[in-house]
Structure formats: C-alpha cells, structure tokens
Design a protein around this motif. Structure first.
Motif, PDB file in Angstrom:
ATOM      1  N   HIS A 279      18.633  -9.730 -14.528  1.00  0.00           N
ATOM      2  CA  HIS A 279      16.905  -9.539 -14.360  1.00  0.00           C
ATOM      3  C   HIS A 279      16.415 -11.052 -14.008  1.00  0.00           C
ATOM      4  O   HIS A 279      17.134 -11.721 -13.724  1.00  0.00           O
ATOM      5  CB  HIS A 279      16.626  -9.325 -15.733  1.00  0.00           C
ATOM      6  N   GLY A 280      15.112 -11.144 -13.628  1.00  0.00           N
ATOM      7  CA  GLY A 280      14.449 -12.147 -13.334  1.00  0.00           C
ATOM      8  C   GLY A 280      14.382 -13.348 -14.307  1.00  0.00           C
ATOM      9  O   GLY A 280      14.511 -13.018 -15.454  1.00  0.00           O
ATOM     10  N   LYS A 281      13.828 -14.381 -13.706  1.00  0.00           N
ATOM     11  CA  LYS A 281      13.852 -15.510 -14.685  1.00  0.00           C
ATOM     12  C   LYS A 281      12.961 -15.429 -15.766  1.00  0.00           C
ATOM     13  O   LYS A 281      11.793 -14.963 -15.745  1.00  0.00           O
ATOM     14  CB  LYS A 281      13.388 -16.802 -13.743  1.00  0.00           C
ATOM     15  N   PRO A 282      13.233 -15.334 -17.046  1.00  0.00           N
ATOM     16  CA  PRO A 282      12.232 -15.218 -18.046  1.00  0.00           C
ATOM     17  C   PRO A 282      11.329 -16.223 -18.374  1.00  0.00           C
ATOM     18  O   PRO A 282      11.549 -17.351 -17.935  1.00  0.00           O
ATOM     19  CB  PRO A 282      13.339 -15.316 -19.456  1.00  0.00           C
ATOM     20  N   LYS A 283      10.228 -15.916 -18.739  1.00  0.00           N
ATOM     21  CA  LYS A 283       9.189 -16.837 -18.969  1.00  0.00           C
ATOM     22  C   LYS A 283       8.987 -17.431 -20.382  1.00  0.00           C
ATOM     23  O   LYS A 283       8.561 -16.807 -21.501  1.00  0.00           O
ATOM     24  CB  LYS A 283       7.708 -16.002 -18.739  1.00  0.00           C
ATOM     25  N   ILE A 284      10.139 -18.414 -20.490  1.00  0.00           N
ATOM     26  CA  ILE A 284       9.992 -19.086 -21.772  1.00  0.00           C
ATOM     27  C   ILE A 284      10.515 -20.516 -21.595  1.00  0.00           C
ATOM     28  O   ILE A 284      11.187 -20.834 -20.510  1.00  0.00           O
ATOM     29  CB  ILE A 284      11.237 -18.231 -22.686  1.00  0.00           C
TER      30      ILE A 284
ATOM     31  N   ASP B 125       8.823 -14.479 -15.327  1.00  0.00           N
ATOM     32  CA  ASP B 125       8.194 -15.480 -14.746  1.00  0.00           C
ATOM     33  C   ASP B 125       7.674 -14.894 -13.509  1.00  0.00           C
ATOM     34  O   ASP B 125       8.704 -15.130 -12.559  1.00  0.00           O
ATOM     35  CB  ASP B 125       8.741 -17.198 -14.892  1.00  0.00           C
ATOM     36  N   THR B 126       6.616 -14.502 -13.083  1.00  0.00           N
ATOM     37  CA  THR B 126       6.088 -14.161 -11.934  1.00  0.00           C
ATOM     38  C   THR B 126       6.344 -14.907 -10.729  1.00  0.00           C
ATOM     39  O   THR B 126       5.959 -14.794  -9.544  1.00  0.00           O
ATOM     40  CB  THR B 126       4.642 -13.456 -11.804  1.00  0.00           C
ATOM     41  N   GLU B 127       6.308 -16.351 -11.194  1.00  0.00           N
ATOM     42  CA  GLU B 127       6.342 -17.512 -10.040  1.00  0.00           C
ATOM     43  C   GLU B 127       7.776 -17.262  -9.298  1.00  0.00           C
ATOM     44  O   GLU B 127       7.969 -18.258  -8.413  1.00  0.00           O
ATOM     45  CB  GLU B 127       6.078 -18.906 -10.671  1.00  0.00           C
ATOM     46  N   PHE B 128       8.575 -16.577  -9.943  1.00  0.00           N
ATOM     47  CA  PHE B 128      10.004 -16.636  -9.125  1.00  0.00           C
ATOM     48  C   PHE B 128      10.394 -15.275  -9.146  1.00  0.00           C
ATOM     49  O   PHE B 128      11.170 -14.442  -9.823  1.00  0.00           O
ATOM     50  CB  PHE B 128      11.140 -17.125 -10.315  1.00  0.00           C
TER      51      PHE B 128
ATOM     52  N   LEU C 179      10.991  -5.199  -8.661  1.00  0.00           N
ATOM     53  CA  LEU C 179      12.013  -4.898  -7.714  1.00  0.00           C
ATOM     54  C   LEU C 179      11.045  -3.902  -6.876  1.00  0.00           C
ATOM     55  O   LEU C 179      11.502  -3.361  -5.938  1.00  0.00           O
ATOM     56  CB  LEU C 179      13.220  -4.464  -8.329  1.00  0.00           C
ATOM     57  N   GLY C 180       9.943  -3.267  -7.501  1.00  0.00           N
ATOM     58  CA  GLY C 180       9.438  -1.813  -6.809  1.00  0.00           C
ATOM     59  C   GLY C 180       9.979  -0.653  -7.141  1.00  0.00           C
ATOM     60  O   GLY C 180       9.858   0.408  -6.635  1.00  0.00           O
ATOM     61  N   VAL C 181      10.772  -0.652  -8.423  1.00  0.00           N
ATOM     62  CA  VAL C 181      11.164   0.691  -8.858  1.00  0.00           C
ATOM     63  C   VAL C 181      10.124   1.523  -9.428  1.00  0.00           C
ATOM     64  O   VAL C 181       9.297   0.856 -10.207  1.00  0.00           O
ATOM     65  CB  VAL C 181      12.253   0.448  -9.993  1.00  0.00           C
ATOM     66  N   GLU C 182       9.666   2.370  -9.006  1.00  0.00           N
ATOM     67  CA  GLU C 182       8.682   3.314  -9.326  1.00  0.00           C
ATOM     68  C   GLU C 182       9.011   4.252 -10.571  1.00  0.00           C
ATOM     69  O   GLU C 182       8.197   4.573 -11.419  1.00  0.00           O
ATOM     70  CB  GLU C 182       8.405   4.306  -8.412  1.00  0.00           C
TER      71      GLU C 182
END
Length: 188
Positions: free
Chosen positions: A8-13, A37-40, A71-74
């Motif tokens: 997964h992406g970088k957690p926001k914590i 974290d949407t910055e990553f 990732l764009g998974v619909e």
C-alpha cells in the motif's frame, strides 16, 4: 496466470514519535485506522502494473482500500479482514519511552518467538498468510491476473507460500510503499 503483490501507499500518520508501550498500542490502532498520505502518490510503474490486472484484492484496512483507489482501480473484487496486516502485540507498560521504530522491532521479534498479547499468534498469522496465498492462487486461476494491495509482513509470508506452491518470481517481496512483485504460474 499472474499474481501481483503490491504494498500500500505511505500511511498518513506520524512515525517520528517517542512513546511508552501503552502509547504504542494506541499508535497501532491509529495506524490501522489511517488512510494514505496523498502527498506520496503511486509511481507510474505501479499504476501501469495495477491497470493490467483483471481482479483486485484488498484488506479491510483504509490504507489498502485507499491505495487501490489511488492506483485507479475501479472495482475492488474482494476485500476482507483475512488480508489485513499481521498485527503487533502490545502491552500496557508506562515505561520505558522509546522510538516508534524500537517498539516495532521489539514487538515484532517478541511476536515471532511466541509473545502474542492482544493479537493473533505468530502460528495463526502464518496459517492466515497461507490461506491468503491459496485464495489469491484460486482467484488467478479464475481471473488470469490478480492484484493484491497488501501489507509489508503479510506480503512477505504470502510470497513465501506462493513460491512453495510453485509460483515463480524474480522479484523480492515488496518492502517500500507502492513497491510490487509479480508472480506467475507457467501454464502446462
């Protein structure tokens, strides 16, 4: 058939804190509730790899589900608590105060040698990882290509079990955020 294990992406914590063991337990709960974290954002390679998969599997943790969306998974084909990260034991000690990294290493090692206060045992977690690998293999036999947006420790064990089941990969299990490894089964 192909299975892509992606972290997964970088957690926001906040991960730079110093805490006691009781505070570490609270931090683990907050980590499990945190999104990404949407910055990553994901790399273009990760997005491209995800777009090639016919079926997506996530855990029920926000960081897994939000990563699939980034990732764009619909359509997430399956998500379940069975695919969640291997939990960390924790206790109610009010001392000592250590870095988060020190507690992570301490409790992960303690857990691996049998200490499982407030969480599933190491043996149970490994059995769950084996079950995850089997489920992913079954999904790949149905859908052809499967993306699992998973977690560090669980991905490592799932990768081990996939290899034992005859799946091949030149990649190491994903460690960094948005990293992935591709497993394939030669069709006979």
């Amino acid at each position: 058939m192909q299975i892509v294990l992606m972290r997964h992406g970088k957690p926001k914590i906040d991960t730079r804190r110093r805490l006691n063991a009781a505070e570490f337990g609270v931090w683990v709960e907050q980590y499990n509730a945190s999104g990404i974290d949407t910055e990553f954002p994901p790399t273009q390679e990760a997005v491209a790899q995800a777009s090639q998969c016919a079926f997506t599997v996530c855990s029920n943790l926000p960081r897994s589900l939000e990563s699939a969306n980034a990732l764009g998974v619909e359509c997430i084909g399956a998500y379940s608590h069975v695919f969640r990260e291997m939990d960390m034991p924790h206790v109610e000690w009010r001392f000592p105060t250590l870095s988060l990294q020190a507690w992570l290493v301490f409790f992960r090692l303690a857990w691996a040698i049998g200490y499982s206060a407030n969480t599933e045992s190491f043996k149970s977690a490994k059995a769950r990882a084996r079950s995850c690998a089997e489920q992913l293999a079954n999904l790949a036999s149905t859908h052809g290509t499967v993306l699992f947006v998973g977690h560090g420790s669980l991905n490592w064990f799932v990768a081990r079990y996939l290899k034992r089941m005859g799946w091949l990969s030149a990649d190491k299990p994903p460690k960094k955020y948005w990293e992935y490894s591709v497993f394939y089964m030669q069709e006979t």
